[in-house]
Design a protein around this motif. Structure first.
Motif, short mmCIF file in Angstrom:
data_model
loop_
_atom_site.label_atom_id
_atom_site.label_comp_id
_atom_site.label_asym_id
_atom_site.label_seq_id
_atom_site.Cartn_x
_atom_site.Cartn_y
_atom_site.Cartn_z
N ARG A 119 0.11 4.35 0.25
CA ARG A 119 -0.22 5.37 1.25
C ARG A 119 0.43 5.02 2.60
NH1 ARG A 119 -3.97 9.46 1.60
NH2 ARG A 119 -3.56 9.57 -0.64
N ALA A 120 0.35 3.75 2.98
CA ALA A 120 0.99 3.32 4.24
C ALA A 120 2.50 3.54 4.14
CB ALA A 120 0.68 1.85 4.52
N CYS A 171 -4.03 5.10 -1.73
CA CYS A 171 -4.43 4.06 -0.77
C CYS A 171 -4.73 2.79 -1.56
CB CYS A 171 -5.71 4.46 -0.03
SG CYS A 171 -5.56 5.96 0.93
N ALA A 172 -4.34 1.66 -1.01
CA ALA A 172 -4.66 0.37 -1.66
C ALA A 172 -5.38 -0.49 -0.64
CB ALA A 172 -3.38 -0.30 -2.14
N PRO A 173 -6.67 -0.17 -0.40
CA PRO A 173 -7.36 -0.91 0.65
C PRO A 173 -7.52 -2.39 0.32
CG PRO A 173 -8.83 0.70 -0.40
CD PRO A 173 -7.49 0.82 -1.06
N CYS A 184 -6.44 7.04 7.86
CA CYS A 184 -6.48 6.74 6.42
C CYS A 184 -7.82 7.15 5.81
CB CYS A 184 -6.25 5.25 6.22
SG CYS A 184 -6.36 4.83 4.47
N TYR A 209 3.11 7.31 4.62
CA TYR A 209 2.98 7.68 6.04
C TYR A 209 4.23 7.25 6.83
CZ TYR A 209 -2.11 8.48 5.48
OH TYR A 209 -3.34 8.94 5.11
N GLY A 235 -4.99 -6.26 4.65
CA GLY A 235 -3.99 -5.21 4.89
C GLY A 235 -4.51 -4.14 5.82
N CYS A 236 -5.73 -3.65 5.58
CA CYS A 236 -6.26 -2.54 6.39
C CYS A 236 -6.56 -2.98 7.82
CB CYS A 236 -7.51 -1.95 5.75
SG CYS A 236 -7.20 -1.29 4.11
N CYS A 283 -3.43 -2.54 9.65
CA CYS A 283 -2.62 -1.36 9.37
C CYS A 283 -2.67 -0.38 10.54
CB CYS A 283 -3.13 -0.69 8.10
SG CYS A 283 -2.24 0.81 7.71
N ALA A 289 -9.15 6.18 3.13
CA ALA A 289 -9.87 5.04 2.52
C ALA A 289 -10.83 4.39 3.52
CB ALA A 289 -8.87 4.01 2.01
N LEU A 290 -10.56 4.54 4.81
CA LEU A 290 -11.42 3.90 5.81
C LEU A 290 -12.42 4.88 6.42
CD1 LEU A 290 -9.13 1.44 7.77
CD2 LEU A 290 -10.23 1.21 5.56
N ARG A 300 -4.83 3.06 10.20
CA ARG A 300 -6.27 3.02 9.89
C ARG A 300 -7.01 4.21 10.50
NH1 ARG A 300 -8.60 -2.04 10.60
NH2 ARG A 300 -10.47 -0.92 11.17
N CYS A 328 0.86 -1.19 0.00
CA CYS A 328 0.00 0.00 0.00
C CYS A 328 0.90 1.25 0.00
CB CYS A 328 -0.92 0.02 1.22
SG CYS A 328 -1.86 1.56 1.31
S1 SF4 Z 1 -5.67 1.50 6.12
FE1 SF4 Z 1 -5.48 0.28 4.23
S2 SF4 Z 1 -5.52 1.75 2.54
FE2 SF4 Z 1 -5.14 2.88 4.42
S3 SF4 Z 1 -2.93 3.10 4.59
FE3 SF4 Z 1 -3.48 1.27 5.71
S4 SF4 Z 1 -3.34 -0.43 4.25
FE4 SF4 Z 1 -3.37 1.47 3.08
#
Ligand code: SF4
Length: 309
Positions: free
Chosen positions: A23-24, A288-290, A304, A27, A294-295, A298, A306-307, A301, A21
């Motif tokens: 985006r992760a 972001c690659a939800p 993010c 960060y 993975g999420c 993560c 995406a969530l 979260r 991901c």
């Molecule tokens: S929550 Fe999911 S999409 Fe967001 S940074 Fe983490 S792995 Fe990526």
């Protein structure tokens, strides 16, 4: 104190996160950068706190690794080798101290030096089911017992200290102009001049990821210690499985492919930068690659987008 410079470097874990991901990845390596400074913005500080969160399994693994390192260092200094129970007692004390830090939110003041546990941070902050904490303690105790009893460790203890090459020290080497970070768990030279590289494992065996990790360590040994290929021997030691040693052949084509991967992957990372010379990145360039798996695990979260949609 001299300000740290954020450089574009490579490691197996960095490459894996970039793949999983972006985006992760942003960060972790850019958004959180400088979060230790007194004048860090609240956003940077938050990302720095999140970056330093550890899931329980990873915490257990790092506790075992730090105790193994300390035990071997102490043996090198004093020749003393602990009983299993004494080592488990040290582990219990470290776990209790870490738990107190996590529940007391000491990480708010010292994000990288105090334990912050994923399951508590994203749970009620105070408790976890007794089955979870008991299983964690058992896992740590089993790993330490296997370590103390392991035939591999007995072989190490019988060697002169001068044949030890490294004991879990973070270092870098250059591969095709890319700075690569790695920390070999342990390496030594045997009586026949073979350099053995060991990776202590506190989880189950995954031959694909361990093959890549050990190949990277082999490149380190060749670059730093000038060890020829035919004098290298790579092993995983599985502490949840009684200290079983699993051998990984040193294949020249694997080393070449890992070298290629370092080049390709670091080029892909560089291509995302707004200013490659200064290693400047912008959040919006890292999508972001939800994914459910993975999420769920993560650390980012909470922030993010995406969530939170
Ligand atoms: S929550 Fe999911 S999409 Fe967001 S940074 Fe983490 S792995 Fe990526």
């Amino acid at each position: 104190m001299k300000k740290l410079v954020n450089e574009l470097t490579w490691s197996v874990s960095r490459a894996q996160l970039f793949q999983a991901c972006q985006r992760a990845y942003y960060y972790t390596y850019y958004g959180a950068w400088g979060g230790w400074e007194d004048d860090a913005s609240p956003e940077t500080r938050k990302l720095y706190i999140l970056k330093n969160i550890k899931p329980l399994a990873m915490w257990a693994g790092s506790l075992v690794h730090s105790l193994i390192k300390d035990t071997l260092d102490e043996f090198a200094r004093s020749g003393q080798w602990p009983e299993t129970a004494a080592l488990q007692e040290q582990a219990r004390n470290r776990m209790n101290a870490g738990w107190k830090e996590a529940v007391g939110r000491e990480w708010e003041q010292y994000p990288s030096r105090r334990t912050n546990l994923f399951e508590l941070y994203y749970g009620n902050g105070r408790t976890l089911p007794a089955e979870t904490t008991n299983a964690l303690r058992e896992r740590v105790f089993t790993c330490l017992e296997s370590f103390v009893m392991s035939p591999t460790v007995r072989e190490i203890l019988a060697l002169p200290y001068s044949s030890w090459k490294t004991n879990d020290v973070l270092d870098t080497f250059m591969s095709n102009d890319v700075k690569v970070w790695c920390a070999l768990d342990f390496a030594y030279i045997d009586a026949d001049g073979i350099c053995h590289i060991l990776d202590w494992k506190t989880g189950v065996e995954n031959r694909i990821t361990l093959r890549q990790q050990l190949a990277c360590y082999a490149l380190y040994a060749m670059s730093k210690w000038n060890v020829p290929l035919d004098k290298l021997s790579l092993h995983g030691v599985f502490l949840l499985d009684g200290g079983r040693k699993s051998d990984y052949p040193v294949q020249p084509e694997l080393l070449v492919s890992v070298q290629d991967q370092i080049v390709t992957s670091s080029q892909a990372m560089r291509a995302k930068l707004r200013d490659p010379e200064k290693n400047v990145a912008e959040e919006e360039d890292f999508p972001c690659a939800p994914s459910e798996y993975g999420c769920e695990q993560c650390s980012f979260r909470e922030v993010c987008p995406a969530l939170s949609r």
